[in-house]
Design an enzyme around this catalytic site. Structure first.
Site, PDB file in Angstrom:
ATOM      1  N   GLY A  60     -28.325  -5.243  68.987  1.00 46.04           N
ATOM      2  CA  GLY A  60     -27.878  -6.624  69.119  1.00 46.04           C
ATOM      3  C   GLY A  60     -28.003  -7.188  70.519  1.00 46.04           C
ATOM      4  N   CYS A  98     -34.661 -18.886  38.838  1.00 42.59           N
ATOM      5  CA  CYS A  98     -36.028 -19.279  39.169  1.00 42.59           C
ATOM      6  C   CYS A  98     -36.722 -19.811  37.920  1.00 42.59           C
ATOM      7  CB  CYS A  98     -36.794 -18.089  39.737  1.00 42.59           C
ATOM      8  SG  CYS A  98     -38.568 -18.389  39.928  1.00 42.59           S
ATOM      9  N   CYS A 105     -39.808 -17.120  37.099  1.00 45.93           N
ATOM     10  CA  CYS A 105     -39.600 -15.723  36.704  1.00 45.93           C
ATOM     11  C   CYS A 105     -38.193 -15.480  36.175  1.00 45.93           C
ATOM     12  CB  CYS A 105     -39.900 -14.782  37.858  1.00 45.93           C
ATOM     13  SG  CYS A 105     -38.609 -14.714  39.114  1.00 45.93           S
ATOM     14  N   CYS A 115     -38.538 -19.099  43.144  1.00 46.36           N
ATOM     15  CA  CYS A 115     -38.310 -18.065  44.153  1.00 46.36           C
ATOM     16  C   CYS A 115     -38.984 -18.440  45.474  1.00 46.36           C
ATOM     17  CB  CYS A 115     -38.929 -16.741  43.712  1.00 46.36           C
ATOM     18  SG  CYS A 115     -37.952 -15.841  42.524  1.00 46.36           S
ATOM     19  N   CYS A 135     -41.405 -12.857  42.976  1.00 47.86           N
ATOM     20  CA  CYS A 135     -41.605 -13.689  41.796  1.00 47.86           C
ATOM     21  C   CYS A 135     -42.807 -13.189  40.980  1.00 47.86           C
ATOM     22  CB  CYS A 135     -41.810 -15.132  42.233  1.00 47.86           C
ATOM     23  SG  CYS A 135     -41.559 -16.345  40.928  1.00 47.86           S
TER      24      CYS A 135
END
Lengths: 295, 295, 367
Positions: free
Chosen positions: A36, A245, A248, A270, A276
């Protein structure tokens, strides 16, 4: 190692010269050692503009080898213009094999998304970062923000979240949502939607972040805690979508809104194109999918 | 000038008109044995503090002890070095020579200028307060009153929005700001309200020592009176130790137990406030007092 | 039925073909040669070399041609190439006092050793468009002085003899930093700051320099000297034990002389602002010198009150390759983040409406 003669100039494997790659790898190692923490590095000019992924490209160029398989996504998709451009760049200067399949890739360079498919050990996710400093818009000065990180002086971060709740009744940050890494450094996850934040926590993959213009590299090593900042009584929540979606039928994934006509018609699909396509190949169908959509 | 010896026993004579908290060290010392040991020591002890700006003197060879619960006014005309002294003992300005020791909450005596910056910042936002003459210097003008008060709590780990907000609301009440102003920004506040908000922001962590730089400067006379009244009440209720810098002897008379008179960077007289004002010994103090009385 | 958009690759290919077509333009017009560009657009070449930080006229000409005359794009092309070059070493400090001078003026002395030399300047030309230049009229040869190229001592050295101006630091004692190899960190030292300024955007620095003249950190500048000419570049050869001249570069140097009242550390004396750029660009060199002086406020104990004095602000924003990249990256797709914001605004609008319908008080509007 020299490939790709271009007339006036020759370029090294993966474009960058070896001493530069070593310098960047040292910065990456330091970043991994201090999860970080933003490690300053002498970012190079790249053949694409600053702000267009130069940090990610430098990180990828420094770690990529001939045996790697590279995937590049922008907004979750393999076929957005900048993703296409960066993938073509590495295919040209490093002659590596490229893929759109998340599972097959050893290195995935991304802008603004984390793939839906869970990443595994041995994979590296390289983020392109425009503004690495999570405190930047609270305190514009580098000299001051570095001091705030050093002293773990993060009160201001929660002041911002407090203001969100006081004003809107909930935290109104939707992307680049700040996280705390391994209980120490507050980090900007790059402008990914906060939907993707939970995927960063305890990920099996190595996550590297490159900010070229701002000259910073930071990292989240595998199996590292990444916690989104929040309040006990206003816990962090991801965005949700009302419908699956349209292509899909996937639920619990991030969706793009596509405007279909000028009468307000729209659909949600998606954002992760590979996910997808795989689902459709496996026979999943959404409300607006036809048999002919698979390319 | 003032020496260590002068200040060992800050209240050798009874003080009239100051209420029973006028002499908290002695009163508490009578309670039980253990805290008495601690309370017999000053909270902050500056010795031989000098600050030079090149060849110009800011303040020179000042030694001063601040006892728990006592209010010390540093008076003098502008350029007398009182603000320099305040900044030197509050670690806002590094003295050229001299030491400043502080008795921490755990009873340990620490040299402020040998502390790490992280520890010093923590001290400043928990056990100390600093009230600026101009509230804009001590407030965040573009975040709400609630967040201004809550910031110190969040900086020290508070993570419950509801509790932070309730505490902030409570403090707004104590400084006579209507609770329905909690989400307003200080830019929408009057000068007097801003100053009261700044005080609340400082007191929310229950500090033991508060520094004030001309806290009533720049306010209308009627507003000044109300603020002084409020300050006197808070200081008494909370048993705060206060170092207040002022050029206004009326402020010193109303607020302080003890006075330090400065001229040309040096302390020229010190003593109980009533004594100094009623029976000034140094010729300069006599001039200062008589000029005020005549005005 | 909806079919997701594909074909980014093809679109890019076609776009670049179209770009090449537009760059070439009307095929019946002869193509520009690089020599034409280096000879006849020499100041464009100078700017590209200076801000591209690479002294190579041919590459700069190629970049200008490839960029269709877009200067920042050309600078970017040169930078992107430069960054891939291996670093063999550093030259010895160039001696501008030994410059083969083509132009040299001082605003502080009427006459001085070496004299004032106007050189090839736009100054005192009347800015009237010249129709003759539309054609290819013959241009007479320039007057030339015979003999050795002119050399002259620097004006700052004249002042330094009497201690009236602060000294130059000794370049030999301290190895200067390198902003292309080490990460930049604030506060900066003057060496790395000058490097950043030298490749900083001319327009940005010009505007900041102008602001100091209008009172935003006024520094009472005098153009002590501006000189343009060629200097030798020498590289120390450890194998040989001495420095070898490897070539010559054209430079523009500006020494600004600024008032200074003195401080606790230094007696009253003139201070310097310094500008040095590749090629001929005195506007840039002067702007750089004014900005350099303004940013020395901290070092000289002056109050920092104006943008030009704010080192972190100036240096972080003076690089036009960085600036144009980030401004223009807003062209890239942001629809994932936009989707998140869209959802948020919809939610907040719904909450707003339900509060209004319920007759609840409205919170103050957000900024």
């Amino acid at each position: 190692m020299t490939v790709q003669p271009t007339g006036l100039a020759d370029y090294n494997f993966a474009y960058l010269d070896e001493p530069t790659k070593r310098m960047i790898r040292r910065a990456i190692l330091k970043a991994i050692a201090i999860p970080g923490y933003q490690v300053p590095f002498a970012s190079r000019e790249m053949p694409m503009p600053y702000g267009w992924g130069t940090g990610g490209v430098q990180v990828t160029a420094s770690i990529i080898g001939p045996d790697d398989t590279l995937k590049v996504i922008d907004q979750g998709a393999d076929d957005t213009t900048n993703a296409v451009s960066i993938r073509a760049f590495f295919a040209k200067v490093a002659e590596v094999s490229t893929t759109t399949s998340t599972a097959e890739a050893t290195i995935i360079q991304t802008r603004h998304r984390i793939p839906e498919e869970t990443l595994g050990e041995g994979q590296v996710l390289v983020y392109q970062v425009p503004i690495p400093e999570p405190l930047r818009f609270l305190e514009p000065r580098e000299t001051e923000t570095r001091k705030m990180h050093a002293l773990e002086d993060y009160g201001l971060m929660h002041v911002k979240l407090y203001e969100d709740i006081a004003r809107n009744g909930h935290i109104a940050t939707t992307y680049a949502y700040p996280v705390k890494v391994e209980g120490r450094y507050v980090m900007d996850p790059s402008p990914t939607p906060k939907f993707d934040n939970p995927k960063m926590d305890q990920s099996e993959a190595l996550q590297l972040f490159g900010a070229g213009r701002e000259k910073r590299i930071y990292a989240v090593p595998p199996y590292t805690s990444v916690v989104s900042l929040d309040f006990e009584d206003y816990p962090f929540e991801v965005n949700r979508f009302d419908e699956p979606c349209a292509l899909c039928g996937a639920e619990g994934v991030y969706l793009d809104e596509v405007v279909l006509d000028d009468r307000g018609g729209r659909m949600f699909v998606c954002s992760d194109t590979d996910h997808c396509e795989k689902r459709r190949a496996a026979g999943h169908r959404g409300a607006m999918a036809s048999e002919g959509t698979l390319a | 000038m003032m020496t260590q010896g002068d200040s060992v026993s800050p209240h050798p004579e009874p003080i009239e008109g100051r209420g029973e908290t006028a002499n908290p060290p002695l009163r508490q010392a009578q309670g039980d044995g253990l805290p008495a040991l601690a309370e017999e020591k000053p909270l902050l002890s500056a010795s031989g503090v000098s600050k030079f700006y090149g060849s110009r003197i800011g303040c020179e060879d000042v030694s001063i002890d601040i006892w728990p619960g006592e209010v010390v006014a540093v008076v003098g005309e502008s350029g007398s070095g009182k603000t320099t002294l305040l900044n030197c003992i509050s670690t806002r300005l590094m003295p050229t020579t001299g030491t400043v020791a502080y008795r921490m909450r755990d009873g340990q005596i620490r040299d402020l200028y040998r502390m790490g910056e992280a520890e010093r910042r923590f001290l400043m936002r928990t056990d100390w307060g600093f009230v600026h003459q101009n509230p804009a210097d001590g407030l965040r003008m573009t975040v709400s009153a609630g967040a201004n008060v809550g910031e110190r709590l969040m900086a020290t780990g508070a993570r419950h929005y509801g509790n932070i907000r309730a505490t902030a609301g409570d403090w707004l009440g104590r400084v006579e700001i209507a609770e329905d102003r909690i989400d307003d920004q200080p830019r929408a506040f009057s000068g007097g309200m801003r100053q009261r908000l700044q005080i609340a922001r400082n007191l929310v962590t229950g500090p033991r020592l508060v520094f004030m730089d001309e806290p009533t400067g720049g306010l209308d006379v009627s507003v000044q009176a109300r603020l002084l009244d409020l300050l006197r009440g808070l200081v008494t209720d909370l048993g705060l130790a206060v170092v207040v810098v002022t050029h206004d002897l009326a402020v010193a008379r109303l607020l302080s137990h003890r006075m330090v008179v400065m001229k040309d960077g040096r302390v020229i007289e010190t003593g109980l406030t009533d004594r100094v004002l009623d029976d000034p010994r140094a010729p300069y103090t006599q001039l200062l007092v008589s000029s005020i009385l005549q005005a | 039925m909806y079919v997701a958009v594909k074909g980014g690759e093809k679109a890019i290919r076609n776009a670049h073909r179209l770009l090449a077509d537009r760059r070439r333009g009307d095929r019946s017009v002869p193509a520009l040669t690089l020599t034409q560009i280096t000879c006849q657009l020499a100041l464009a070449i100078d700017r590209v070399m200076s801000e591209g930080a690479l002294y190579d006229r041919d590459l700069a000409a190629l970049a200008v041609k490839q960029a269709r005359g877009d200067m920042i794009e050309a600078i970017f092309l040169v930078r992107a190439y430069r960054t891939t070059l291996p670093r063999f070493g550093y030259s010895e400090p160039v001696d501008t006092g030994a410059m083969h001078i083509e132009r040299r003026i001082s605003a502080t002395y009427k006459d001085l050793p070496g004299g004032q030399m106007l050189g090839p300047t736009f100054d005192y030309t009347h800015r009237l468009l010249d129709p003759e230049l539309a054609g290819d009229a013959a241009v007479p040869d320039a007057e030339r002085r015979d003999g050795e190229p002119a050399r002259a001592m620097r004006v700052s050295d004249i002042l330094a003899q009497d201690g009236l101006i602060e000294g130059d630091c000794d370049a030999q004692t301290e190895m200067p930093g390198d902003i292309t190899r080490e990460p930049m960190e604030f506060p900066m030292e003057r060496d790395t700051r000058l490097q950043s300024l030298s490749r900083g955007d001319e327009g940005f620095l010009l505007a900041l320099a102008y602001s100091t003249q209008r009172g935003y950190a006024r520094s009472h500048p005098f153009a002590g000297e501006i000189r343009i000419g060629e200097v030798e570049v020498a590289v120390d050869m450890p194998e040989l034990g001495f420095a070898v001249t490897i070539g010559r570069v054209q430079l523009t140097e500006c020494q600004m002389i600024n008032q200074f009242k003195g401080s606790s550390k230094a007696p009253p004396q003139f201070t310097r602002g310094y500008g040095l750029v590749f090629g001929q660009s005195e506007r840039k060199a002067m702007a750089m010198a004014l900005c350099d002086r303004a940013m020395r406020a901290r070092e000289l104990g002056e109050d920092i009150v104006a943008p030009a004095q704010d080192e972190e602000f100036v240096i972080s924003h003076c690089d036009n390759v960085q600036a144009s990249g980030f401004v223009e990256h807003l062209k890239l797709p942001h629809y994932v983040d936009f989707q998140a914001e869209l959802e948020l605004v919809r939610t907040m609008r719904a909450e707003h409406e339900s509060r209004r319908d319920a007759g609840e008080p409205m919170p103050e509007a957000a900024e």
